[in-house]
Structures are given as C-alpha cells and as structure tokens.
Design an enzyme around this catalytic site. Structure first.
Site, PDB file in Angstrom:
ATOM      1  N   GLU A   1     -67.171 -47.642  38.118  1.00 54.23           N
ATOM      2  CA  GLU A   1     -68.283 -48.683  37.835  1.00 54.23           C
ATOM      3  C   GLU A   1     -67.441 -49.663  36.980  1.00 54.23           C
ATOM      4  OE1 GLU A   1     -71.648 -47.610  35.557  1.00 54.23           O
ATOM      5  OE2 GLU A   1     -72.828 -48.292  37.070  1.00 54.23           O
TER       6      GLU A   1
ATOM      7  N   GLU B   1     -80.174 -40.174  36.336  1.00 56.86           N
ATOM      8  CA  GLU B   1     -80.165 -41.375  37.107  1.00 56.86           C
ATOM      9  C   GLU B   1     -78.585 -41.963  36.574  1.00 56.86           C
ATOM     10  OE1 GLU B   1     -83.589 -43.482  37.312  1.00 56.86           O
ATOM     11  OE2 GLU B   1     -84.475 -41.528  37.037  1.00 56.86           O
TER      12      GLU B   1
ATOM     13  N   LYS C   1     -85.842 -41.507  23.474  1.00 55.66           N
ATOM     14  CA  LYS C   1     -84.744 -42.038  22.906  1.00 55.66           C
ATOM     15  C   LYS C   1     -84.160 -43.490  23.628  1.00 55.66           C
ATOM     16  CE  LYS C   1     -80.327 -41.360  22.406  1.00 55.66           C
ATOM     17  NZ  LYS C   1     -79.934 -43.022  22.074  1.00 55.66           N
TER      18      LYS C   1
ATOM     19  N   CYS D   1     -77.065 -51.132  37.766  1.00 52.59           N
ATOM     20  CA  CYS D   1     -76.750 -49.973  38.341  1.00 52.59           C
ATOM     21  C   CYS D   1     -76.830 -50.137  39.728  1.00 52.59           C
ATOM     22  CB  CYS D   1     -77.491 -48.755  37.800  1.00 52.59           C
ATOM     23  SG  CYS D   1     -79.120 -48.766  38.217  1.00 52.59           S
TER      24      CYS D   1
HETATM   25  P1  NAD Z   1     -74.870 -44.330  28.168  1.00 52.48           P
HETATM   26  O1  NAD Z   1     -74.669 -43.294  29.041  1.00 52.48           O
HETATM   27  O2  NAD Z   1     -73.696 -44.671  27.302  1.00 52.48           O
HETATM   28  O3  NAD Z   1     -76.149 -44.439  27.242  1.00 52.48           O
HETATM   29  C1  NAD Z   1     -77.575 -43.980  27.890  1.00 52.48           C
HETATM   30  C2  NAD Z   1     -78.214 -43.152  26.795  1.00 52.48           C
HETATM   31  O4  NAD Z   1     -77.779 -42.104  26.732  1.00 52.48           O
HETATM   32  C3  NAD Z   1     -78.219 -43.594  25.367  1.00 52.48           C
HETATM   33  O5  NAD Z   1     -79.578 -43.932  25.003  1.00 52.48           O
HETATM   34  C4  NAD Z   1     -77.291 -43.081  24.892  1.00 52.48           C
HETATM   35  O6  NAD Z   1     -77.431 -42.833  23.284  1.00 52.48           O
HETATM   36  C5  NAD Z   1     -77.363 -41.707  25.403  1.00 52.48           C
HETATM   37  N1  NAD Z   1     -76.390 -40.360  25.300  1.00 52.48           N
HETATM   38  C6  NAD Z   1     -75.060 -41.008  25.477  1.00 52.48           C
HETATM   39  N2  NAD Z   1     -74.522 -39.698  25.235  1.00 52.48           N
HETATM   40  C7  NAD Z   1     -75.415 -38.709  25.092  1.00 52.48           C
HETATM   41  C8  NAD Z   1     -75.276 -37.253  24.935  1.00 52.48           C
HETATM   42  N3  NAD Z   1     -74.133 -36.724  24.893  1.00 52.48           N
HETATM   43  N4  NAD Z   1     -76.317 -36.650  24.664  1.00 52.48           N
HETATM   44  C9  NAD Z   1     -77.788 -37.250  25.108  1.00 52.48           C
HETATM   45  N5  NAD Z   1     -77.648 -38.608  25.035  1.00 52.48           N
HETATM   46  C10 NAD Z   1     -76.599 -39.333  25.057  1.00 52.48           C
HETATM   47  O7  NAD Z   1     -75.199 -45.609  29.336  1.00 52.48           O
HETATM   48  P2  NAD Z   1     -75.395 -47.216  28.898  1.00 52.48           P
HETATM   49  O8  NAD Z   1     -74.302 -47.965  28.644  1.00 52.48           O
HETATM   50  O9  NAD Z   1     -76.492 -47.172  28.058  1.00 52.48           O
HETATM   51  O10 NAD Z   1     -76.094 -47.631  30.404  1.00 52.48           O
HETATM   52  C11 NAD Z   1     -75.085 -47.903  31.249  1.00 52.48           C
HETATM   53  C12 NAD Z   1     -75.194 -46.828  32.402  1.00 52.48           C
HETATM   54  O11 NAD Z   1     -76.239 -46.436  32.719  1.00 52.48           O
HETATM   55  C13 NAD Z   1     -74.448 -47.439  33.478  1.00 52.48           C
HETATM   56  O12 NAD Z   1     -73.392 -46.321  34.126  1.00 52.48           O
HETATM   57  C14 NAD Z   1     -75.391 -47.586  34.751  1.00 52.48           C
HETATM   58  O13 NAD Z   1     -74.842 -47.470  36.036  1.00 52.48           O
HETATM   59  C15 NAD Z   1     -76.110 -46.663  34.302  1.00 52.48           C
HETATM   60  N6  NAD Z   1     -77.535 -46.885  34.679  1.00 52.48           N
HETATM   61  C16 NAD Z   1     -78.117 -46.118  35.772  1.00 52.48           C
HETATM   62  C17 NAD Z   1     -79.101 -46.476  36.269  1.00 52.48           C
HETATM   63  C18 NAD Z   1     -80.035 -45.697  37.628  1.00 52.48           C
HETATM   64  O14 NAD Z   1     -81.248 -45.913  37.873  1.00 52.48           O
HETATM   65  N7  NAD Z   1     -79.229 -44.704  38.260  1.00 52.48           N
HETATM   66  C19 NAD Z   1     -80.265 -47.546  35.899  1.00 52.48           C
HETATM   67  C20 NAD Z   1     -79.610 -48.163  34.607  1.00 52.48           C
HETATM   68  C21 NAD Z   1     -78.425 -47.803  34.200  1.00 52.48           C
END
Ligand code: NAD
Length: 477
Positions: free
Chosen positions: A381, A248, A173, A282
């Site tokens: 963050e 992650e 997804k 990130c």
């Molecule tokens: P987000 O958590 O808003 O969304 C990430 C994904 O999770 C999306 O596809 C979203 O639709 C889904 N999602 C959200 N709530 C959910 C739930 N309850 N159940 C299942 N899926 C759900 O994050 P974002 O805004 O897309 O990305 C930014 C974040 O990602 C930042 O915190 C960043 O640090 C982190 N990030 C971490 C890494 C890493 O490798 N550690 C890499 C890239 C981004």
C-alpha cells in the site's frame, strides 16, 4: 489555541498525563490544537466507566437507544459547517469532501437508528419433543474503537453507532493526527442526557494508550481501522483475554481495464480514485492492469489526466483535486517507495517527486510503468497519489495478477461485457468489487477485507452483527 480534554464518564476531564500531543494543520504547517497524551490510567478510567454503564444501557429499549443516535445525527447536522472546517483543517481534506464526510456521518447515525426494530433473534426447532430453542442476540459488552486519520469522523461513527444501538458501551481513541473533530463531537455529546460512561473519547499514542485499551480485560471487543501492523499488534494484545477483534486494515486495490472497457470512463474514474484525499483512501485504486491491446492509449490518456490534477489549499475556491499529504513521514514514505521503484527499473510517466510548495506536504500525481508484479510498488500500500499501471494479455492473467496480493480489501473492473463482469465477480478474491466505477461503499453494504486486509467488517446488517453475540436457550414445556 484549542486544548481539548478527554471525555470520560460523561464529563470533559483532564488527562492523568501531563503530556500533550500537538496537532498540525498539514497544509499550513501550523499547530492548531493540542490533545492529551493519554496514558494507561486514562485507558482504565474510560474502560471502567464504559464497563459500569453497559449493563443499564443494554436494558434500555432499543428504540430508546436509537433515540440517542438520532439526536447525535441532528447535533452533527446543526454544526455541519463548523465540523467540516475543523476536519478540513486537521487533515488537509478539501472542504467539499470534508463536508461529504460530516453529512455522511450524520446519515450513518440515522441509518443505524433505523435498525432498532429490525434486528431479531431466532426460534429454532429442537430435536426433542416439547422443546423450543430461542436464540437471543445480546450486546458484546464494552467496545474499544481505534480510529485512523484518513476518515476520522466517519470511522468514529462506524464504531459508535452500531455499538450504542446494540447495547454496547464504547471507548473511542482517535488518531493523534486527527483528534479534533472527534473531540468537537464529544462536546456535542456532552450536551445530551446520555447515561454517563456509555461513550468515552480518549486521546493518546497507539503503542501506549491504544495498547493499554486493547490489552485490557475490561474490553470485550476491539475494533480497529488502521494499518496491517497495528492490526497485528492488536491481535497479539487480544490473545491474553481472547478478546474479540474486528479489523479493517490496508488495501492495494487493483483496477482491471478490459479491452472492451469505456477507456474514457476508466481513466477518469481511476484518476479520481487515486487522487481523492491525496490518495489516502483505503479502498481506492492502488494499481491498474490494462489489456495490452488498449494499454498505449490508456497510458497516454491516463498520464495526461494525472498531469492535469490540481492541488492546493483545501479551503480554496475553486476546489483543487487534492491537497497536502497528512504529514511529513507519509510524504517521505511515498517518495521512498517511488524512488525504489525507479531504482528497480520502473519508468515514471509523470510526477515521481515531492512537489514544490511553500507550505504543506505535497507529492506530484505520479504514474509508473514497467514495474514488476512482485515489486514493492505493486505489492505494498502506498497511500498517496502514485499508481503503477501494468499490461495483461488475457482474462486469466488479469485475474491472477489482481489476486496476487496479500491485501484483499477492494477491487474494480471496467468492462462493457456482462459475461466478463460476472466472471470477474466470481473469480476476484476481495471483500468489495466496484464495476465501472470506483471508491466509496454504501452504508447498507458490508465493508470487509480478505487476507491481511482484515477480520470482520462494518456497515449494514452484517456490520451490526459484529457487536452482537448469541445466547441459545433450551425451553422445555
Ligand atoms: P495506523 O495503524 O498507524 O493507526 C490507526 C490507529 O491505530 C491510530 O489511532 C493509532 O494510534 C492506533 N494504533 C497504532 N498502533 C497501535 C497499537 N499497537 N495498539 C493499539 N492501537 C494502535 O493507521 P493510520 O496511518 O492512522 O491509517 C492509515 C491506514 O488505515 C492505512 O493502512 C489504511 O488503508 C487503513 N484504513 C483502512 C480502512 C478500512 O476500512 N479497511 C479505512 C481507513 C483506513
């Protein structure tokens, strides 16, 4: 306008839901595509397809499965220019960086294809006479891969490549902000003779489709790259079926600049790290600690360098250093955090406000001094081009300040003293530490966060192991 379909059971199909998600180009603010607002029925259809295909897929030779990964790498390379343009337009990533992401993704598929004949089981000595113990490594089964918007194409591959190589099937997804490159990839995958159902791509909201996928009894593992909050919800969703999770999550990377550091190098690396992809990475520096003896010089040079950062059209030539934030809510979140830091007594050395621009969601590159260690701007963050810098007096204080954070993803150290570097590597509590450089991990490393930054990890040998489970056989002869 492009309208994408779901990719389920080997075919591009309409969603069960009549609703759509509009995808905005963050720089032009135009709606550039729409994807289905997938629902629980789509989740079930994709998981069922993945479940039915997984047994036969896992019985293919690993070399045969690797062959498909190589074909995926080659398909990506053959469309590398179009994919980079698609990526740049759906997320306002400057075009050269978008190209790096596309090319690195192709390399990633090739890299994991290379593991085909390398990962092994074990033969263990038994305590019994005339007995051998075999440890087999078996695929974990059906994987749900949930992706963020910041590196949507690469993170997709980070889940698909090890899953397929090990004999798992997968439902991916993408984020609703950035589904386009993933669905362009789905169209490429549709041209392969890949067994149906082995890979599925579905779009929809996190709290709806994402929740349906991650709470399903058909999922054997959920791997999320995203925010801490989404990670917490996935842990809760996984409780019912004790589904394996690999998370992650966010970071608040400290950069420590010791007194003997090459100040010019530290300034240029930390600035580049804070503004690459408009600060939405990130593992990039989110707070800097600088020895008090060089603090004034560092702050002066750092502020000048942040003032010189260019921003604009992601397709422009010459390429600006950064472009728009991903959307209005992220822009407002950054501005609110900086405003609260100001209200809390911090000083803005440059920036500190939303930038004037005709289109897009631009924030001024921002340097913040005088923030308290326990304040939000130092602890949470920000995910934008703003960074607090704080002084420290000795080694112990620097390490204590860096470790004092609920995140534990990445960190960095600038020093020319090997002893200081080695001591820091011993004392820092982060999954990754960069020395005299910043950002971007290698595909053969292991990207894994401590504390709230995650559980499990990706890349390299250890990332592959996430998709495998063991079976021990006791064999009497
Ligand atoms: P987000 O958590 O808003 O969304 C990430 C994904 O999770 C999306 O596809 C979203 O639709 C889904 N999602 C959200 N709530 C959910 C739930 N309850 N159940 C299942 N899926 C759900 O994050 P974002 O805004 O897309 O990305 C930014 C974040 O990602 C930042 O915190 C960043 O640090 C982190 N990030 C971490 C890494 C890493 O490798 N550690 C890499 C890239 C981004």
């Amino acid at each position: 306008m492009q309208a994408y379909q779901q990719f389920i059971n080997g075919a591009l199909v309409d969603s069960h839901s009549p609703d759509w998600i509009e995808v905005e180009n963050p720089y032009t603010n135009e709606i550039i595509s729409r994807v289905p607002q997938g629902d629980a029925e789509d989740a079930y259809a994709a998981l069922e397809a993945a479940s039915k295909s997984q047994g036969a897929w896992s019985k293919k030779t690993v070399a045969e499965r690797a062959g498909y990964l190589k074909q995926m790498a080659s398909l990506i390379r053959s469309s590398r220019i179009e994919l980079a343009r698609c990526l740049a337009s759906e997320q306002a990533k400057v075009l050269p960086l978008a190209q790096v992401e596309i090319d690195f993704t192709a390399d990633y598929f090739d890299y994991y294809a290379g593991w085909a004949r390398i990962y092994e089981g074990e033969i263990i000595s038994s305590d019994r006479l005339n007995e051998n113990m075999f440890l087999f490594r078996k695929p974990i089964g059906v994987v749900v891969g949930i992706c963020p918007w910041n590196f949507p194409f690469f993170v997709m591959a980070r889940k698909v490549a090890p899953a397929l190589l090990t004999g798992c099937s997968i439902v991916v997804k993408p984020s609703s902000n950035t589904p386009n490159t993933t669905f362009e990839f789905a169209k490429l995958v549709a041209t392969l003779d890949l067994p149906k159902g082995v890979v599925n791509f579905v779009s929809g909201g996190g709290k709806t489709l994402g929740a349906a996928l991650s709470s399903s009894s058909l999922a054997d593992m959920v791997t999320l790259t995203g925010s801490v909050e989404a990670g917490q919800e996935i842990i809760r969703a996984s409780a019912e079926n004790i589904t394996k999770v690999s998370l992650e999550l966010g970071g608040k990377a400290p950069a420590i600049v010791f007194a003997d550091a090459d100040i010019g190098l530290a300034v240029s690396r930390i600035v580049a790290s804070r503004v690459i992809f408009s600060g939405q990475v990130c593992n990039c520096a989110e707070r800097a600690y600088v020895h008090s003896s060089i603090y004034d010089e560092f702050a002066d040079k750092f502020t000048k360098a942040m003032k010189a950062v260019t921003k604009g059209d992601p397709f422009a030539d010459p390429t600006p250093d950064m472009s728009s934030q991903i959307d209005k809510s992220q822009l407002l979140k950054i501005d609110a955090m900086v405003s609260r830091a100001k209200a809390d007594g911090a000083e803005i050395l440059t920036g500190g406000k939303i930038a004037d621009s005709q289109t897009g969601y631009f924030y001024e590159p921002t340097v913040i001094a005088g923030a308290r260690q326990d304040s939000e701007i130092v602890q949470k963050e920000i995910f934008g081009p703003a960074i607090p810098i704080l002084p420290f007096d000795d080694y112990d204080e620097a390490i204590a300040l860096a470790n004092d954070c609920e995140y534990g993803l990445t960190s960095s150290v600038f020093s020319t003293n090997i002893n200081t570097v080695m001591q820091s590597l011993r004392d820092l509590k982060f999954g990754e530490t960069y020395v005299n450089r910043e950002h971007f991990e290698g595909l053969q490393g292991f990207h894994a966060g401590w504390r709230k930054s995650g559980i499990g990890g990706a890349d390299g040998k250890h990332g592959l192991m996430e998709y495998l489970q063991s079976q021990v056989a006791y064999i009497q002869f």
